[in-house]
Design a protein around this motif. Structure first.
Motif, short mmCIF file in Angstrom:
data_model
loop_
_atom_site.label_atom_id
_atom_site.label_comp_id
_atom_site.label_asym_id
_atom_site.label_seq_id
_atom_site.Cartn_x
_atom_site.Cartn_y
_atom_site.Cartn_z
N ASN A 153 0.85 -1.18 0.00
CA ASN A 153 0.00 0.00 0.00
C ASN A 153 0.89 1.23 0.00
N ASN B 97 -3.24 8.62 -6.52
CA ASN B 97 -4.14 8.18 -5.45
C ASN B 97 -4.45 6.69 -5.43
N ASP C 55 -4.87 -0.29 -2.92
CA ASP C 55 -4.97 0.79 -1.92
C ASP C 55 -5.29 2.08 -2.64
N GLU C 56 -6.08 2.92 -2.00
CA GLU C 56 -6.38 4.24 -2.55
C GLU C 56 -6.46 5.25 -1.41
N ILE C 57 -5.98 6.44 -1.67
CA ILE C 57 -5.91 7.45 -0.62
C ILE C 57 -6.80 8.64 -0.89
N GLU D 198 -10.31 8.54 -1.08
CA GLU D 198 -11.43 8.42 -0.16
C GLU D 198 -11.11 7.51 1.02
N GLY D 199 -10.18 6.58 0.82
CA GLY D 199 -9.80 5.66 1.89
C GLY D 199 -10.92 4.74 2.31
N ARG E 244 -9.89 -1.39 0.27
CA ARG E 244 -8.54 -1.92 0.21
C ARG E 244 -8.62 -3.41 -0.12
#
Length: 625
Positions: free
Chosen positions: A71, A131, A155-157, A159-160, A163
């Motif tokens: 991640n 992102n 993984d993405e940042i 909206e979070g 996963r």
């Protein structure tokens, strides 16, 4: 252009070498020509095969099982990125827009794993813009062609909210897709990696729906610093603590090693607060000592045992049972083990280690002929102590089976039953099994009396025993009534047992059992003990248990009913009961494969997993596994 130049040069040199032998050959600098050719070859584009082979040879190899959770936190800065040959790995076949302007794909990490010798498996982490990031498992053939691929981490940042993590082993990938909304949701997807390199989805389940105590387990995993994907979820189990309704026992099997048809599990046994999920007590054990290993002998089930295991006056233990199953058809094998745990501060202490309570094995020809042995053990806490903890009496029911063909070619079965008793003693660290003196009470037949008469009493059976007379029968009821008013009541009438002294005076009279078709005394005696055990068999058109009496030192005492029979109505309780005494404990076991509990009322049919009655501390108790 440089490449084309070198190719033309090589062609010219070859052409010059083909001049007529009649012409005078000019002197040629052969060494210089070779150097030019080698330089030209070095500058030619290498084949895909050579590029892929070089990639495989130079990237890191990681061990299996591999927990893939790459991640954004896995990288501090771009200096942590790997150099990845995108063209050699043909990532544009997996991501068609990989090289397209504006999509901002970048491969930043790569490693290989030894999944199968038939193909190569590479996990590549690809960043998509600023992102998003995902790791993809790709199977390649020897020439570097893509066979199959599957996303194993995401993984993405921005909206979070989601996963993906996974566990990769020799023949499968276990993927967990995690979503955060009001609660955490986990979708578990199992993929099979086939021998030809293809990947097939074989199962999907939502763990929130699979586990009633999902939130509790999720909190326990978080405290243990584990993720769902690191566990064998089909073996996770929970149960309300049998001695404290405010607590839950949680069993977490952590995957350490895993491959095709084998795995090794570390064990976490915890007690958690039922409401908060906080871990109150914990026990950890590695697979090297807990025996949670599955191979040719498959670990199939983990069960929390709710039986009461009284360790001393203040401490009760709970049990964990583990079931194993052999895979051989002609050499069948089953084994079930029991471990006991008690609280010790904020830990759990294991006081009984992987004790086999059921074992079955044998060998047969796959058709008929074979021999098998089954052992089932029942534990009963006693009154004697070793190092502060009660001993456990162990009753071991042993069934030997022989299958054979008779002269007509029909398959026949013979079974024999016997029992063995041992003791579990605490040595300060754990319980260990020791042999103990025990003795049996075989049936014997005292002398019958023929001429005895008792006023207003209809004698059915009468025996002479140790200077006393043991009599069964009933008082003769008054006309129009079912009982005799001067000797019986509405709740105490019918067949009963009497004991008379040498003067024929009644010195013992049992409660009446009503109007039974049969109330017949059977006698059991040991040469070692001065006790005589009497079981009065009860029956109507069918048998329905017996009443137990103990004659000792001239005193007759009723100790309780045996509300049990074998499943065959033609065979009575008194024909199949085996009585043993171990450390002042009387054990009543039945030599049968099935039993009926509460015959004549509930008629509950059960497999006889060593169902026994135990008489201890002036109490007769039914014990069932």
């Amino acid at each position: 252009m440089k490449t084309n130049y070198y190719i033309i040069l090589i062609v010219l040199m070859i052409s010059c070498g083909e001049k007529s032998k009649t012409e005078k050959e000019p002197e040629v600098d052969i060494q210089g020509a070779v150097e030019i050719i080698e330089t030209a070859l070095d500058t030619l584009p290498k084949s895909v095969h050579l590029d892929f082979t070089k990639v495989i040879a130079n990237i890191q190899t990681k061990k299996l099982p591999q927990f893939e959770d790459t991640n954004f936190d896995s990288f501090n800065d771009e200096g942590d990125y790997d150099e990845v040959d995108v063209n050699a790995l043909k990532l544009d076949q997996i991501y068609p827009d990989f090289n397209s302007e504006g999509h901002n794909y970048r491969a930043i990490s790569i490693y290989t794993i030894p999944v199968n010798t038939n193909f190569h498996t590479i996990v590549t982490t690809v960043k998509h813009g600023d992102n998003e990031m995902e790791s993809v498992l790709v199977n390649y053939n020897a020439e570097g062609n893509v066979l199959a691929h599957q996303v194993v981490a995401y993984d993405e940042i921005a909206e979070g909210m989601s996963r993906t993590v996974s566990r990769i082993s020799e023949n499968k990938v276990m993927v967990n897709r995690i979503f955060w909304s009001n609660i955490r949701e986990v979708e578990e997807i199992e993929y099979e990696i086939r021998g030809d390199g293809t990947i097939k989805k074989i199962d999907t389940k939502r763990l929130n729906d699979s586990f009633k105590d999902f939130a509790l387990i999720n909190g326990v995993l978080k405290d243990l610093k584990l993720d769902w994907v690191q566990t064998k979820t089909n073996l996770i189990t929970t149960l309300e603590h049998p001695h404290n309704p405010n607590e839950k026992i949680v069993v977490i099997p952590e995957v350490v090693n895993e491959g095709e048809q084998y795995f090794d599990l570390n064990s976490y046994i915890v007690i958690a607060d039922k409401r908060s999920g906080k871990i109150m007590n914990k026990h950890f054990e590695s697979y090297q000592s807990n025996q949670w290993v599955s191979d040719a002998i498959e670990l199939r089930k983990i069960i929390i045992d709710t039986a009461l295991y009284r360790i001393n006056e203040k401490i009760d233990a709970f049990g964990i049972r583990v079931n194993y199953h052999g895979m051989s058809r002609v050499n069948p094998y089953l084994n079930k083990t029991l471990s006991l745990f008690i609280k010790s501060g904020d830990s759990l202490k294991k006081v009984l280690h992987n004790y086999s309570v059921m074992n079955y094995g044998g060998e047969w020809d796959g058709d008929c002929d074979g021999e098998f042995v089954q052992k089932r053990k029942t534990l009963v806490p006693g009154t004697k102590k070793s190092d502060g903890y009660f001993n456990f009496m162990v009753n071991n029911k042993i069934v030997e089976t022989k299958d054979y063909k008779d002269n007509a070619g029909e398959c026949r079965t013979e079974k024999s039953f016997h029992f063995k008793n041992t003791i579990l003693e605490f040595n300060g660290k754990k319980y260990v099994e020791t042999n103990v003196e025990s003795f049996s009470y075989p049936e014997y037949h005292p002398q019958k009396t023929e001429s005895l008469q008792i006023d207003n009493f209809d004698i059915a059976h009468s025996f002479e025993l140790n200077g006393y007379k043991i009599v069964s029968g009933n008082y003769i009821p008054e006309e129009g009534k079912r009982f005799a008013s001067d000797t019986e009541t509405e709740t105490n009438w019918g067949d009963r047992l009497l004991m008379l002294d040498a003067s024929n005076e009644i010195v013992f009279k049992s409660q009446g059992v009503g109007d039974a078709y049969l109330f017949e005394p059977h006698f059991y005696k040991s040469d070692i003990s001065n006790k005589v055990i009497i079981i009065c068999q009860k029956a109507y058109e069918y048998p329905f248990g017996g009443e137990i009496f103990v004659l000792e030192n001239g005193s007759l005492k009723h100790i309780g009913p045996l509300d049990i029979e074998g499943s065959d109505e033609e065979t009575y309780l008194t024909e199949i009961v085996e009585i043993n005494e171990v450390e002042d404990t009387l054990v009543f076991a039945l030599k049968s494969e099935e039993v009926i509990i509460n015959p004549g009322s509930e008629d509950t049919l059960k497999t006889n997993k060593n169902v026994i009655y135990v008489y201890l501390n002036n109490e007769l108790v039914l014990k069932m596994n």
